[in-house]
Design an enzyme around this catalytic site. Structure first.
Site, PDB file in Angstrom:
ATOM      1  N   GLY A 137       0.948  -1.114  -0.083  1.00  0.00           N
ATOM      2  CA  GLY A 137      -0.078   0.103  -0.032  1.00  0.00           C
ATOM      3  C   GLY A 137       1.000   1.192   0.153  1.00  0.00           C
ATOM      4  O   GLY A 137       1.555   1.492  -0.930  1.00  0.00           O
TER       5      GLY A 137
ATOM      6  N   SER B  69       6.994  -4.741  -0.398  1.00  0.00           N
ATOM      7  CA  SER B  69       6.711  -3.244  -0.980  1.00  0.00           C
ATOM      8  C   SER B  69       6.656  -2.434   0.349  1.00  0.00           C
ATOM      9  O   SER B  69       7.561  -2.455   1.112  1.00  0.00           O
ATOM     10  CB  SER B  69       5.590  -3.637  -1.710  1.00  0.00           C
ATOM     11  OG  SER B  69       5.208  -2.253  -2.814  1.00  0.00           O
ATOM     12  N   TRP B  70       5.683  -1.576   0.193  1.00  0.00           N
ATOM     13  CA  TRP B  70       5.355  -0.849   1.488  1.00  0.00           C
ATOM     14  C   TRP B  70       5.438  -1.561   2.574  1.00  0.00           C
ATOM     15  O   TRP B  70       6.084  -1.162   3.782  1.00  0.00           O
ATOM     16  CB  TRP B  70       4.243   0.043   1.489  1.00  0.00           C
ATOM     17  CG  TRP B  70       3.538   0.315   2.744  1.00  0.00           C
ATOM     18  CD1 TRP B  70       2.477  -0.087   3.409  1.00  0.00           C
ATOM     19  CD2 TRP B  70       4.027   1.462   3.717  1.00  0.00           C
ATOM     20  NE1 TRP B  70       2.269   0.586   4.602  1.00  0.00           N
ATOM     21  CE2 TRP B  70       3.470   1.366   5.056  1.00  0.00           C
ATOM     22  CE3 TRP B  70       5.069   2.170   3.808  1.00  0.00           C
ATOM     23  CZ2 TRP B  70       3.526   2.171   6.073  1.00  0.00           C
ATOM     24  CZ3 TRP B  70       5.611   2.900   4.805  1.00  0.00           C
ATOM     25  CH2 TRP B  70       4.529   2.983   6.095  1.00  0.00           C
TER      26      TRP B  70
ATOM     27  N   ASP C 277      11.838  -5.436 -11.386  1.00  0.00           N
ATOM     28  CA  ASP C 277      10.785  -4.642 -10.573  1.00  0.00           C
ATOM     29  C   ASP C 277      11.010  -3.141 -10.853  1.00  0.00           C
ATOM     30  O   ASP C 277      11.582  -2.673 -10.480  1.00  0.00           O
ATOM     31  CB  ASP C 277      11.080  -4.939  -8.861  1.00  0.00           C
ATOM     32  CG  ASP C 277      10.184  -4.320  -8.119  1.00  0.00           C
ATOM     33  OD1 ASP C 277       9.265  -3.509  -8.499  1.00  0.00           O
ATOM     34  OD2 ASP C 277       9.967  -4.766  -6.864  1.00  0.00           O
TER      35      ASP C 277
ATOM     36  N   HIS D 101       7.538  -7.232  -9.501  1.00  0.00           N
ATOM     37  CA  HIS D 101       7.333  -6.572  -8.279  1.00  0.00           C
ATOM     38  C   HIS D 101       6.282  -7.483  -7.694  1.00  0.00           C
ATOM     39  O   HIS D 101       6.315  -7.600  -6.396  1.00  0.00           O
ATOM     40  CB  HIS D 101       6.619  -5.186  -8.361  1.00  0.00           C
ATOM     41  CG  HIS D 101       6.241  -4.495  -7.102  1.00  0.00           C
ATOM     42  ND1 HIS D 101       7.264  -4.195  -6.203  1.00  0.00           N
ATOM     43  CD2 HIS D 101       5.197  -4.207  -6.472  1.00  0.00           C
ATOM     44  CE1 HIS D 101       6.644  -3.712  -4.992  1.00  0.00           C
ATOM     45  NE2 HIS D 101       5.454  -3.595  -5.186  1.00  0.00           N
TER      46      HIS D 101
END
Length: 325
Positions: A46, A114-115, A270, A298
């Site tokens: 996110g 990711s986040w 990515d 990713h």
């Protein structure tokens, strides 16, 4: 040829609930797997993304006690798309409350992509004695280079020029110098139509850069009314604030991870969180294994990336039993 791993079979949660973390926020959580197994918390991407049933399938349900949850303002947590009291450090404390009040464990493994990798590092550096292992994917350190890669000319725009023109087309040329701020004004507008149009454009840019071969289903999901607003508003809110992190903070704090076993899985192609950050983290934290997936992008469910993640969870379930933590 070694057979690649796949997701574990789908299982239903055995416990669900809402945790009141104060500031008007309640977090939706689910727990599943073996109640006596190795505790693990999954931190979704996110910000604003939310967790899905597939996220818990990266862990052997016979060996793991799995907790997934939706972060502030997204998924099934309430209030929806709220920016109030919604920062990295609020989320770090939310994770700690989930550990003590929901999972009720002394330590646990932390898994984030990711986040979620940013948040995993921030949590582990704040509470290193509470983390048994780290499994990370698609490293995002929230340094200015990474923010600029996504939202300034010359980064992802060089790979997706057609999608970039569509993304910047929502705002006039005089606002192109600071797209994060330009979108922030629209995403916080009192005009619902303006806010929704900006949310869909922001989320579509992410959907089209998050993988080299975006499916129509991925784009439809990211741009649906009930997903786009939370993703765009909250993510933009974090980008505008630099994630409430000082430049280079997570790399400088890597020394706090020296006693924590880790695996970093990074797709070579990515385009959302380029390998540069994963390489820098590995150099600052050499105790962690770095797995570069030569044909990976990713998303966690790309075959090579998923293979690396599931192998990591299988390895830690074997090497570090609940009794040894």
């Amino acid at each position: 040829m070694t057979k690649r791993r796949i997701l574990y079979p789908s299982i239903e949660p055995t416990r669900t609930g809402m945790l009141d973390v104060g500031d008007g926020h309640q977090l939706y959580w689910e727990q599943c797997g073996n109640p006596d197994g190795k505790p693990v918390v999954f931190l979704h991407g996110g910000p604003g993304g939310g967790a899905s049933p597939d996220h818990r399938r990266q862990f052997d349900p016979d060996r793991y006690n799995i907790l997934v949850f939706d972060q502030r303002g997204c998924g099934r947590s309430t209030p929806y798309a709220s920016l109030e009291a919604n920062t990295t450090w609020h989320l770090v404390e939310d994770i700690e409350r989930l550990r003590t009040e929901v999972a009720q464990v002394d330590k646990w493994m932390v898994f984030g992509g990711s986040w979620g990798s940013t948040l995993s590092l921030a949590y582990a550096q704040t509470y290193p004695d509470r983390v048994t292992e780290l499994v990370l994917r698609g490293i995002f350190l929230f340094d200015q280079y990474e923010v600029d890669w996504l939202y300034k000319e010359g980064g992802a725009s060089a790979v997706f020029p057609d999608k970039w023109e569509e993304f910047i087309g929502l705002v006039p040329p005089e606002e192109h110098g600071n797209l994060v701020e330009a979108y922030r004004r629209r995403l916080t507008s009192d005009d619902v139509a303006v806010q929704l149009a900006a949310a869909k454009a922001w989320s579509k840019w992410e959907a089209e850069t998050v993988t080299l071969l975006p499916s129509p289903e991925t784009i439809d999901h990211f741009t649906s009314d009930d997903v786009a607003v939370a993703i765009a508003r909250i993510e933009n809110h974090y980008m505008a604030a630099g994630g409430w992190l000082e430049e280079g903070q997570l790399l400088r704090g890597a020394e706090k991870l020296r006693d924590i076993p880790g695996v970093i899985v990074q797709g070579r192609y990515d385009m959302c969180t380029p390998p540069k950050a994963a390489w820098a983290l590995h150099k600052a934290w050499p105790e962690a294994e770095l797995v570069i997936v030569p044909d990976g992008g990713h998303l966690y469910n790309e075959p090579g990336v998923l293979d690396g993640l599931v192998r990591a969870t299988d390895r830690f379930a074997t090497e570090h039993s609940p009794r040894s933590t």
